[in-house]
Write a protein that holds these residues in place. Structure first.
Motif, PDB file in Angstrom:
ATOM      1  N   LYS A   6       0.827  -1.214   0.000  1.00 29.34           N
ATOM      2  CA  LYS A   6       0.000   0.000   0.000  1.00 29.34           C
ATOM      3  C   LYS A   6       0.863   1.267   0.000  1.00 29.34           C
ATOM      4  CE  LYS A   6      -2.913   0.137   3.367  1.00 29.34           C
ATOM      5  NZ  LYS A   6      -3.821  -0.069   4.502  1.00 29.34           N
ATOM      6  N   CYS A   7       2.004   1.190   0.649  1.00 36.98           N
ATOM      7  CA  CYS A   7       2.902   2.330   0.757  1.00 36.98           C
ATOM      8  C   CYS A   7       3.457   2.758  -0.607  1.00 36.98           C
ATOM      9  CB  CYS A   7       4.042   1.956   1.694  1.00 36.98           C
ATOM     10  SG  CYS A   7       5.356   3.163   1.795  1.00 36.98           S
ATOM     11  N   ARG A  18      13.363  17.095 -12.546  1.00 33.88           N
ATOM     12  CA  ARG A  18      13.069  16.429 -13.823  1.00 33.88           C
ATOM     13  C   ARG A  18      12.889  14.916 -13.706  1.00 33.88           C
ATOM     14  NH1 ARG A  18      17.639  19.725 -15.336  1.00 33.88           N
ATOM     15  NH2 ARG A  18      18.758  17.792 -15.312  1.00 33.88           N
ATOM     16  N   THR A  19      12.756  14.383 -12.498  1.00 34.18           N
ATOM     17  CA  THR A  19      12.559  12.955 -12.293  1.00 34.18           C
ATOM     18  C   THR A  19      11.219  12.721 -11.603  1.00 34.18           C
ATOM     19  OG1 THR A  19      14.947  12.639 -12.059  1.00 34.18           O
ATOM     20  CG2 THR A  19      13.552  10.904 -11.192  1.00 34.18           C
ATOM     21  N   ASN A  20      10.532  11.658 -11.990  1.00 32.23           N
ATOM     22  CA  ASN A  20       9.290  11.292 -11.311  1.00 32.23           C
ATOM     23  C   ASN A  20       9.623  10.715  -9.943  1.00 32.23           C
ATOM     24  OD1 ASN A  20       7.864  12.134 -13.505  1.00 32.23           O
ATOM     25  ND2 ASN A  20       7.286  10.094 -14.198  1.00 32.23           N
ATOM     26  N   TYR A  21       9.085  11.322  -8.923  1.00 35.28           N
ATOM     27  CA  TYR A  21       9.391  11.002  -7.527  1.00 35.28           C
ATOM     28  C   TYR A  21       8.118  10.528  -6.838  1.00 35.28           C
ATOM     29  CZ  TYR A  21      10.859  11.902  -2.690  1.00 35.28           C
ATOM     30  OH  TYR A  21      11.150  11.792  -1.362  1.00 35.28           O
ATOM     31  N   ILE A  22       8.207   9.387  -6.158  1.00 37.25           N
ATOM     32  CA  ILE A  22       7.062   8.848  -5.431  1.00 37.25           C
ATOM     33  C   ILE A  22       7.032   9.424  -4.015  1.00 37.25           C
ATOM     34  CG2 ILE A  22       8.376   6.790  -4.730  1.00 37.25           C
ATOM     35  CD1 ILE A  22       5.725   5.227  -4.741  1.00 37.25           C
ATOM     36  N   VAL A  23       5.884   9.913  -3.617  1.00 41.36           N
ATOM     37  CA  VAL A  23       5.687  10.431  -2.262  1.00 41.36           C
ATOM     38  C   VAL A  23       4.974   9.341  -1.476  1.00 41.36           C
ATOM     39  CG1 VAL A  23       4.595  12.212  -0.850  1.00 41.36           C
ATOM     40  CG2 VAL A  23       5.499  12.782  -3.133  1.00 41.36           C
TER      41      VAL A  23
END
Length: 194
Positions: A6-7, A18-23
């Motif tokens: 789930k996290c 410029r990078t896709n970052y997961i929160v």
């Protein structure tokens, strides 16, 4: 395992340099990091490899370092941290590094030549942080028994880069994609999800 999945699943993706970052709650504490999630993460990490021959667990102090500290406590192992802020103590090892989000120097304390360690990382993106930590540990003449990781961004191919540049194969609990506005877990313990 449910809390850990789930996290990393259906989490917001933002642009960071410029990078896709997961929160997510485990690494960014947004929303808060619940006990059940930390318990899940530590339990799953403890199953990834044999810690019996390891003298120490080594981790980087940023974001997931606290998970490695709890793992070290659970397994009754010493902990050494790779830090970003020097304190100029005797016996420090230093290396330049670059990852998807930042660059600078890393400082290693708490190891000595001949130590046997398990390197624990929170998340692999491009692989830059792990590659630098492996080089740092080798510079310190430390034996790396294994490298384990909570999660890996699939499209970044960081684990392939790490293996190509260091010869070490990474073990990660899960892989996710960060191509869209929300993340999606696509693999857990080597099994692809539908």
């Amino acid at each position: 395992m449910k809390e850990l999945i789930k996290c990393f699943d259906n989490r917001p993706i933002v642009k960071l340099r410029r990078t896709n970052y997961i929160v997510n709650p485990l690494l960014d504490h947004h929303p808060e990091t619940r006990y059940e999630l930390v318990k899940d993460a530590v339990q799953e990490l403890s199953k990834m490899t044999s810690f019996s021959k390891a003298d120490k667990i080594v981790a980087e102090e940023d974001r997931g370092g606290y998970v490695a500290a709890i793992l070290a406590y659970k397994l009754k192992k010493s902990l050494a941290m790779v830090k970003w802020n020097p304190i100029d103590l005797e016996g420090q090892f230093v290396i330049n590094f670059r990852n998807s989000y930042t660059h600078g120097k890393m400082y290693l304390y708490g190891v000595k030549p001949g130590d046997k360690v398990i390197l624990v990382e929170d998340l692999i993106d491009s692989g830059g942080t792990i590659i630098s930590m492996i080089k740092l540990l080798r510079k310190a003449k430390v034996e790396i028994l294994d490298v384990i990781c909570l999660a890996e961004k699939q499209e970044a191919n960081g684990s392939k880069r790490i293996e190509k540049e260091t010869g070490i194969k990474i073990k990660s609990i899960l892989k996710f994609t960060a191509k869209n506005k929300k993340s999606k877990v696509v693999e857990v313990k080597g099994k692809k999800l539908k």
